[in-house]
Design a protein around this motif. Structure first.
Motif, PDB file in Angstrom:
ATOM      1  N   ARG A   1     -14.193  97.847  18.159  1.00  0.00           N
ATOM      2  CA  ARG A   1     -15.173  98.283  18.692  1.00  0.00           C
ATOM      3  C   ARG A   1     -16.425  97.820  18.868  1.00  0.00           C
ATOM      4  O   ARG A   1     -17.030  96.933  17.744  1.00  0.00           O
ATOM      5  N   LEU A   2     -17.434  97.582  19.967  1.00  0.00           N
ATOM      6  CA  LEU A   2     -18.370  96.989  20.090  1.00  0.00           C
ATOM      7  C   LEU A   2     -19.562  97.998  20.280  1.00  0.00           C
ATOM      8  O   LEU A   2     -19.444  98.800  21.156  1.00  0.00           O
ATOM      9  N   VAL A   3     -20.540  98.225  19.212  1.00  0.00           N
ATOM     10  CA  VAL A   3     -21.475  99.512  19.286  1.00  0.00           C
ATOM     11  C   VAL A   3     -22.808  98.745  19.515  1.00  0.00           C
ATOM     12  O   VAL A   3     -23.366  97.973  18.913  1.00  0.00           O
ATOM     13  N   MET A   4     -23.668  99.422  20.452  1.00  0.00           N
ATOM     14  CA  MET A   4     -25.196  98.962  20.468  1.00  0.00           C
ATOM     15  C   MET A   4     -25.977  99.748  19.279  1.00  0.00           C
ATOM     16  O   MET A   4     -25.831 100.968  19.169  1.00  0.00           O
TER      17      MET A   4
ATOM     18  N   THR B   1     -29.020  95.345  18.861  1.00  0.00           N
ATOM     19  CA  THR B   1     -28.106  94.323  18.692  1.00  0.00           C
ATOM     20  C   THR B   1     -26.660  95.150  19.048  1.00  0.00           C
ATOM     21  O   THR B   1     -26.563  96.348  18.990  1.00  0.00           O
ATOM     22  N   LEU B   2     -25.610  94.484  19.758  1.00  0.00           N
ATOM     23  CA  LEU B   2     -24.431  94.645  20.054  1.00  0.00           C
ATOM     24  C   LEU B   2     -23.516  94.146  19.307  1.00  0.00           C
ATOM     25  O   LEU B   2     -23.233  92.662  19.326  1.00  0.00           O
ATOM     26  N   GLN B   3     -22.728  94.809  18.425  1.00  0.00           N
ATOM     27  CA  GLN B   3     -21.920  94.100  17.183  1.00  0.00           C
ATOM     28  C   GLN B   3     -20.541  94.973  17.017  1.00  0.00           C
ATOM     29  O   GLN B   3     -20.495  96.192  17.098  1.00  0.00           O
ATOM     30  N   PRO B   4     -19.619  94.162  16.422  1.00  0.00           N
ATOM     31  CA  PRO B   4     -18.558  95.080  16.284  1.00  0.00           C
ATOM     32  C   PRO B   4     -18.686  95.839  14.996  1.00  0.00           C
ATOM     33  O   PRO B   4     -19.472  95.623  14.207  1.00  0.00           O
ATOM     34  N   SER B   5     -17.915  97.215  15.134  1.00  0.00           N
ATOM     35  CA  SER B   5     -18.187  98.249  13.893  1.00  0.00           C
ATOM     36  C   SER B   5     -17.727  97.839  12.708  1.00  0.00           C
ATOM     37  O   SER B   5     -18.103  98.064  11.703  1.00  0.00           O
TER      38      SER B   5
ATOM     39  N   TYR C   1     -21.826 104.400  26.894  1.00  0.00           N
ATOM     40  CA  TYR C   1     -22.021 103.147  27.635  1.00  0.00           C
ATOM     41  C   TYR C   1     -21.087 102.228  26.875  1.00  0.00           C
ATOM     42  O   TYR C   1     -20.998 100.950  27.129  1.00  0.00           O
ATOM     43  N   GLU C   2     -20.581 102.548  25.778  1.00  0.00           N
ATOM     44  CA  GLU C   2     -19.941 101.643  24.744  1.00  0.00           C
ATOM     45  C   GLU C   2     -18.663 100.768  25.547  1.00  0.00           C
ATOM     46  O   GLU C   2     -17.859 101.559  26.306  1.00  0.00           O
ATOM     47  N   PRO C   3     -18.647  99.595  25.274  1.00  0.00           N
ATOM     48  CA  PRO C   3     -17.551  98.889  26.001  1.00  0.00           C
ATOM     49  C   PRO C   3     -15.976  99.242  25.659  1.00  0.00           C
ATOM     50  O   PRO C   3     -16.047  99.743  24.645  1.00  0.00           O
TER      51      PRO C   3
ATOM     52  N   PHE D   1      -5.011  98.384   8.272  1.00  0.00           N
ATOM     53  CA  PHE D   1      -6.454  98.867   8.288  1.00  0.00           C
ATOM     54  C   PHE D   1      -6.656 100.288   8.510  1.00  0.00           C
ATOM     55  O   PHE D   1      -7.734 100.880   8.813  1.00  0.00           O
ATOM     56  N   GLY D   2      -5.585 100.893   9.234  1.00  0.00           N
ATOM     57  CA  GLY D   2      -5.432 102.441   9.444  1.00  0.00           C
ATOM     58  C   GLY D   2      -5.535 102.808  10.990  1.00  0.00           C
ATOM     59  O   GLY D   2      -6.006 101.696  11.758  1.00  0.00           O
ATOM     60  N   ASP D   3      -5.450 103.793  11.386  1.00  0.00           N
ATOM     61  CA  ASP D   3      -5.640 104.370  12.914  1.00  0.00           C
ATOM     62  C   ASP D   3      -6.376 105.555  12.827  1.00  0.00           C
ATOM     63  O   ASP D   3      -5.705 106.494  12.689  1.00  0.00           O
ATOM     64  N   PRO D   4      -7.612 105.415  13.199  1.00  0.00           N
ATOM     65  CA  PRO D   4      -8.398 104.460  13.690  1.00  0.00           C
ATOM     66  C   PRO D   4      -8.827 103.697  12.376  1.00  0.00           C
ATOM     67  O   PRO D   4      -8.682 103.948  11.302  1.00  0.00           O
TER      68      PRO D   4
END
Length: 302
Positions: free
Chosen positions: A162-165, A237-241, A260-262, A292-295
């Motif tokens: 995930r990419l989160v702002m 910033t927009l960064q991976p979770s 609006y998360e990509p 790593f699990g789901d999620p």
């Protein structure tokens, strides 16, 4: 006609871009490769390739058939390799390339657990955010993050990314919390220089409306630096979770514009080929699946 051989010939022609190079790869004559593809087209009753003197092009039917044929042959190779792996111990040096921030934050426990399960395998881990050439640089496997383009490499999706702002509560209290993309105008943005514009075009379009061009903001090739800067109140910033998740969980960062998360990208294990795949590589790919699990555990902050 042996349909499996014909499918392999067709896939080789598509991957190599010519009958001659496909023949070299398969150790066959170009004439036999051409015959296989022609017989396959006759069997299917449709043209798969448009041929010119310089190039070949997939037809619409060829594009669809190629995707399914690759899947079928991969399944066959998997089945045969698994039967062989039952009698082959994973051993030797496993050379891995991995992204810097992901490896530092999340890879050490996996590697430790993997070696406990496969003590005859030693690990050579090299960290680099650039896209390494697996064959030229001698890696067995590379971990890559993004939306992967089609290639001759095999890619197995390991986890969503995930990419989160986000920004610090203090920054948002001082500068305001954007509710819509248009509200980003005037904010300071902390940009990752290796971000692929093709993977998240909408988000980067919003970012273009912000103010870094006027000297406000920061650019870095390391996501950890940008997250730490965001925690310190330097901007949005927009960064991976997998980098920002712990700071979000403990309140140091606050997610904004969540609706609006990509679309998630992916963490992929990429390796050169399936045929005669070394047990050490197959064992590692299988071990990563679901680890790593789901999620994934780093996403458990919502």
């Amino acid at each position: 006609m042996d349909r499996i051989d014909a499918m392999r010939a067709f896939i080789a022609v598509v991957n190599e871009g010519s009958f001659t190079r496909a023949a070299d790869r398969l150790d066959l004559s170009p004439q036999l490769v051409s015959k296989y593809v022609s017989q396959l087209e006759q069997h299917l009753g449709t043209r798969l390739l448009n041929r010119t003197t310089r190039r070949i092009h997939l037809t619409e039917a060829g594009t669809r058939y190629h995707l399914r044929a690759v899947q079928v042959l991969n399944d066959i190779d998997d089945m045969e390799n698994q039967m062989g792996d039952m009698h082959t111990e994973a051993k030797g040096v496993l050379r891995i390339s991995a992204p810097v921030s992901f490896a530092i934050r999340h890879l050490a426990p996996l590697l430790s657990d993997f070696q406990k399960a496969h003590p005859a395998v030693s690990i050579d881990l090299q960290l680099n955010d650039r896209k390494v050439d697996i064959l030229e640089e001698g890696f067995d496997i590379a971990l890559r993050i993004g939306q992967l383009k089609s290639s001759s490499l095999v890619a197995k999706r390991i986890a969503p990314i995930r990419l989160v702002m986000c920004a610090s509560p203090a920054y948002l209290a001082e500068h305001g919390t954007p509710e819509n993309p248009e509200d980003l105008s005037g904010h300071r943005y902390l940009r990752y220089s290796y971000m692929d514009p093709a993977a998240i075009p909408e988000v980067l379009q919003w970012i273009k409306q912000t103010t870094p061009s006027r000297g406000s903001g920061m650019v870095s090739n390391n996501g950890d630096v940008l997250v730490e800067a965001a925690i310190a109140g330097a901007g949005i910033t927009l960064q991976p979770s997998f980098i920002s998740g712990s700071a979000i969980r403990n309140g140091q960062l606050q997610v904004i514009l969540s609706k609006y998360e990509p679309e998630p990208m992916g963490l992929y294990a990429v390796y050169a080929h399936r045929q005669l795949l070394a047990s050490k590589v197959r064992s590692f790919v299988d071990f990563m699946d679901g680890y790593f699990g789901d999620p994934p555990y780093w996403d458990r902050f919502d």
